[in-house]
Design a protein around this motif. Structure first.
Motif, PDB file in Angstrom:
ATOM      1  N   LEU A  13     -38.522 -28.180  33.197  1.00 46.82           N
ATOM      2  CA  LEU A  13     -37.395 -27.634  32.455  1.00 46.82           C
ATOM      3  C   LEU A  13     -37.644 -26.181  32.068  1.00 46.82           C
ATOM      4  O   LEU A  13     -36.726 -25.374  32.067  1.00 46.82           O
ATOM      5  CB  LEU A  13     -37.129 -28.457  31.190  1.00 46.82           C
ATOM      6  N   ASP A  14     -38.883 -25.885  31.711  1.00 47.39           N
ATOM      7  CA  ASP A  14     -39.230 -24.530  31.295  1.00 47.39           C
ATOM      8  C   ASP A  14     -40.697 -24.305  31.610  1.00 47.39           C
ATOM      9  O   ASP A  14     -41.520 -25.170  31.352  1.00 47.39           O
ATOM     10  CB  ASP A  14     -38.984 -24.356  29.788  1.00 47.39           C
ATOM     11  N   GLY A  15     -41.014 -23.141  32.168  1.00 44.60           N
ATOM     12  CA  GLY A  15     -42.409 -22.812  32.397  1.00 44.60           C
ATOM     13  C   GLY A  15     -42.794 -22.640  33.842  1.00 44.60           C
ATOM     14  O   GLY A  15     -43.976 -22.737  34.177  1.00 44.60           O
ATOM     15  N   HIS A  16     -41.836 -22.363  34.705  1.00 44.51           N
ATOM     16  CA  HIS A  16     -42.163 -22.158  36.120  1.00 44.51           C
ATOM     17  C   HIS A  16     -43.187 -21.034  36.295  1.00 44.51           C
ATOM     18  O   HIS A  16     -44.152 -21.171  37.047  1.00 44.51           O
ATOM     19  CB  HIS A  16     -40.892 -21.844  36.922  1.00 44.51           C
ATOM     20  N   ALA A  17     -42.993 -19.928  35.577  1.00 41.63           N
ATOM     21  CA  ALA A  17     -43.922 -18.797  35.701  1.00 41.63           C
ATOM     22  C   ALA A  17     -45.287 -19.152  35.112  1.00 41.63           C
ATOM     23  O   ALA A  17     -46.323 -18.742  35.641  1.00 41.63           O
ATOM     24  CB  ALA A  17     -43.344 -17.555  35.016  1.00 41.63           C
ATOM     25  N   ARG A  18     -45.306 -19.913  34.020  1.00 41.92           N
ATOM     26  CA  ARG A  18     -46.588 -20.333  33.432  1.00 41.92           C
ATOM     27  C   ARG A  18     -47.340 -21.251  34.388  1.00 41.92           C
ATOM     28  O   ARG A  18     -48.557 -21.147  34.535  1.00 41.92           O
ATOM     29  CB  ARG A  18     -46.339 -21.009  32.081  1.00 41.92           C
ATOM     30  N   LEU A  19     -46.614 -22.134  35.060  1.00 40.35           N
ATOM     31  CA  LEU A  19     -47.248 -23.017  36.036  1.00 40.35           C
ATOM     32  C   LEU A  19     -47.803 -22.212  37.211  1.00 40.35           C
ATOM     33  O   LEU A  19     -48.934 -22.437  37.651  1.00 40.35           O
ATOM     34  CB  LEU A  19     -46.254 -24.067  36.534  1.00 40.35           C
ATOM     35  N   ALA A  20     -47.028 -21.250  37.699  1.00 39.39           N
ATOM     36  CA  ALA A  20     -47.492 -20.407  38.808  1.00 39.39           C
ATOM     37  C   ALA A  20     -48.738 -19.620  38.392  1.00 39.39           C
ATOM     38  O   ALA A  20     -49.672 -19.473  39.184  1.00 39.39           O
ATOM     39  CB  ALA A  20     -46.380 -19.463  39.258  1.00 39.39           C
ATOM     40  N   ALA A  21     -48.772 -19.146  37.149  1.00 35.20           N
ATOM     41  CA  ALA A  21     -49.940 -18.403  36.664  1.00 35.20           C
ATOM     42  C   ALA A  21     -51.166 -19.313  36.586  1.00 35.20           C
ATOM     43  O   ALA A  21     -52.266 -18.917  36.975  1.00 35.20           O
ATOM     44  CB  ALA A  21     -49.640 -17.801  35.287  1.00 35.20           C
ATOM     45  N   ALA A  22     -50.983 -20.523  36.092  1.00 35.06           N
ATOM     46  CA  ALA A  22     -52.102 -21.463  36.011  1.00 35.06           C
ATOM     47  C   ALA A  22     -52.633 -21.794  37.394  1.00 35.06           C
ATOM     48  O   ALA A  22     -53.851 -21.847  37.604  1.00 35.06           O
ATOM     49  CB  ALA A  22     -51.660 -22.730  35.280  1.00 35.06           C
ATOM     50  N   ILE A  23     -51.738 -21.996  38.336  1.00 32.90           N
ATOM     51  CA  ILE A  23     -52.163 -22.289  39.705  1.00 32.90           C
ATOM     52  C   ILE A  23     -52.914 -21.095  40.286  1.00 32.90           C
ATOM     53  O   ILE A  23     -53.958 -21.251  40.918  1.00 32.90           O
ATOM     54  CB  ILE A  23     -50.946 -22.669  40.577  1.00 32.90           C
ATOM     55  N   ALA A  24     -52.396 -19.882  40.050  1.00 33.61           N
ATOM     56  CA  ALA A  24     -53.033 -18.675  40.570  1.00 33.61           C
ATOM     57  C   ALA A  24     -54.434 -18.487  39.987  1.00 33.61           C
ATOM     58  O   ALA A  24     -55.328 -17.963  40.655  1.00 33.61           O
ATOM     59  CB  ALA A  24     -52.171 -17.453  40.273  1.00 33.61           C
ATOM     60  N   GLU A  25     -54.623 -18.941  38.751  1.00 29.84           N
ATOM     61  CA  GLU A  25     -55.934 -18.798  38.100  1.00 29.84           C
ATOM     62  C   GLU A  25     -56.798 -20.049  38.264  1.00 29.84           C
ATOM     63  O   GLU A  25     -57.893 -20.124  37.711  1.00 29.84           O
ATOM     64  CB  GLU A  25     -55.741 -18.492  36.608  1.00 29.84           C
ATOM     65  N   SER A  26     -56.300 -21.034  38.979  1.00 25.34           N
ATOM     66  CA  SER A  26     -57.025 -22.298  39.201  1.00 25.34           C
ATOM     67  C   SER A  26     -57.431 -22.975  37.896  1.00 25.34           C
ATOM     68  O   SER A  26     -58.558 -23.454  37.740  1.00 25.34           O
ATOM     69  CB  SER A  26     -58.260 -22.080  40.081  1.00 25.34           C
ATOM     70  N   VAL A  27     -56.506 -22.971  36.938  1.00 29.13           N
ATOM     71  CA  VAL A  27     -56.739 -23.682  35.680  1.00 29.13           C
ATOM     72  C   VAL A  27     -55.658 -24.755  35.511  1.00 29.13           C
ATOM     73  O   VAL A  27     -54.552 -24.630  36.050  1.00 29.13           O
ATOM     74  CB  VAL A  27     -56.736 -22.733  34.454  1.00 29.13           C
ATOM     75  N   GLU A  28     -55.993 -25.775  34.771  1.00 26.07           N
ATOM     76  CA  GLU A  28     -55.025 -26.835  34.506  1.00 26.07           C
ATOM     77  C   GLU A  28     -54.067 -26.360  33.415  1.00 26.07           C
ATOM     78  O   GLU A  28     -54.506 -25.997  32.320  1.00 26.07           O
ATOM     79  CB  GLU A  28     -55.748 -28.112  34.056  1.00 26.07           C
ATOM     80  N   PRO A  29     -52.783 -26.352  33.693  1.00 24.59           N
ATOM     81  CA  PRO A  29     -51.840 -25.855  32.686  1.00 24.59           C
ATOM     82  C   PRO A  29     -51.624 -26.885  31.581  1.00 24.59           C
ATOM     83  O   PRO A  29     -51.665 -28.095  31.843  1.00 24.59           O
ATOM     84  CB  PRO A  29     -50.546 -25.656  33.485  1.00 24.59           C
ATOM     85  N   PRO A  30     -51.401 -26.420  30.352  1.00 23.02           N
ATOM     86  CA  PRO A  30     -51.021 -27.373  29.309  1.00 23.02           C
ATOM     87  C   PRO A  30     -49.604 -27.879  29.604  1.00 23.02           C
ATOM     88  O   PRO A  30     -48.749 -27.119  30.078  1.00 23.02           O
ATOM     89  CB  PRO A  30     -51.067 -26.552  28.025  1.00 23.02           C
ATOM     90  N   LEU A  31     -49.369 -29.157  29.368  1.00 24.54           N
ATOM     91  CA  LEU A  31     -48.083 -29.759  29.683  1.00 24.54           C
ATOM     92  C   LEU A  31     -47.503 -30.429  28.445  1.00 24.54           C
ATOM     93  O   LEU A  31     -48.231 -30.976  27.625  1.00 24.54           O
ATOM     94  CB  LEU A  31     -48.233 -30.812  30.789  1.00 24.54           C
ATOM     95  N   LEU A  32     -46.190 -30.385  28.339  1.00 24.34           N
ATOM     96  CA  LEU A  32     -45.468 -31.096  27.293  1.00 24.34           C
ATOM     97  C   LEU A  32     -44.389 -31.897  28.004  1.00 24.34           C
ATOM     98  O   LEU A  32     -43.520 -31.329  28.667  1.00 24.34           O
ATOM     99  CB  LEU A  32     -44.848 -30.121  26.288  1.00 24.34           C
ATOM    100  N   GLN A  33     -44.491 -33.226  27.906  1.00 27.76           N
ATOM    101  CA  GLN A  33     -43.581 -34.097  28.639  1.00 27.76           C
ATOM    102  C   GLN A  33     -42.524 -34.682  27.713  1.00 27.76           C
ATOM    103  O   GLN A  33     -42.841 -35.224  26.661  1.00 27.76           O
ATOM    104  CB  GLN A  33     -44.353 -35.243  29.286  1.00 27.76           C
ATOM    105  N   LEU A  34     -41.281 -34.563  28.128  1.00 26.75           N
ATOM    106  CA  LEU A  34     -40.180 -35.237  27.449  1.00 26.75           C
ATOM    107  C   LEU A  34     -39.827 -36.473  28.255  1.00 26.75           C
ATOM    108  O   LEU A  34     -39.871 -36.456  29.480  1.00 26.75           O
ATOM    109  CB  LEU A  34     -38.950 -34.333  27.380  1.00 26.75           C
ATOM    110  N   HIS A  35     -39.497 -37.532  27.564  1.00 23.84           N
ATOM    111  CA  HIS A  35     -38.971 -38.708  28.250  1.00 23.84           C
ATOM    112  C   HIS A  35     -38.023 -39.419  27.315  1.00 23.84           C
ATOM    113  O   HIS A  35     -38.052 -39.237  26.102  1.00 23.84           O
ATOM    114  CB  HIS A  35     -40.087 -39.644  28.740  1.00 23.84           C
TER     115      HIS A  35
END
Length: 150
Positions: free
Chosen positions: A38-60
């Motif tokens: 929902l939000d954070g595409h750029a943050r996810l891309a940055a985490a992938i680029a830095e090979s770190v696990e991104p923090p996640l917040l899941q809604l359900h």
């Protein structure tokens, strides 16, 4: 997903290295059996680029408010019925039969706990026009995109 050269990704890469990256907001969609970002595409891309696990917040989705009272009543009824069943067995077979609280109690707690924690199916409604309309919309949205061949 934004590319590694995107200005937002570049800004977030430093936070990813420092461990201060804000979480990526996900939504669990049961009909797709996956998460949507929902939000954070750029943050996810940055985490992938830095090979770190991104923090996640899941809604359900959880139990709807109007259904909650009914499910609480069902859980209470289950518990009371189990205690009554064990009381009947105890009256018939004597004190060697447990009172049932050790068996029914954990199940009762789990039923109540699940009201707040268990994922509920997400709702969906048919698209007017059906599959043909969906394909038309998909073609319009993806026109000109360079998607990998499947």
């Amino acid at each position: 997903m934004p590319g590694v050269d995107d200005s937002r990704v570049k800004a977030y890469r430093k936070q990813a290295r420092e461990g201060t990256l804000p979480p990526v907001l996900l939504w669990w969609v049961s009909g797709l059996d996956c998460h949507l970002i929902l939000d954070g595409h750029a943050r996810l891309a940055a985490a992938i680029a830095e090979s770190v696990e991104p923090p996640l917040l899941q809604l359900h989705r959880t139990v709807p408010g109007d259904d909650r009272a009914a499910r609480i009543n069902e859980a209470v009824q289950f518990y009371e019925n189990e205690l009554a069943r064990f009381a009947g067995l105890r009256a018939l077979h004597g004190p060697s039969v447990p009172d049932g609280a050790a068996t029914a109690g954990p199940q009762f707690v789990r039923l109540l706990h699940d009201l707040d924690t268990v994922e509920q199916p997400t709702w969906a409604w048919p698209l007017p026009g059906g599959e043909d309309q969906w394909r038309r919309i998909a073609r319009e949205v993806t026109a000109g995109q360079d998607w990998p061949a499947t």
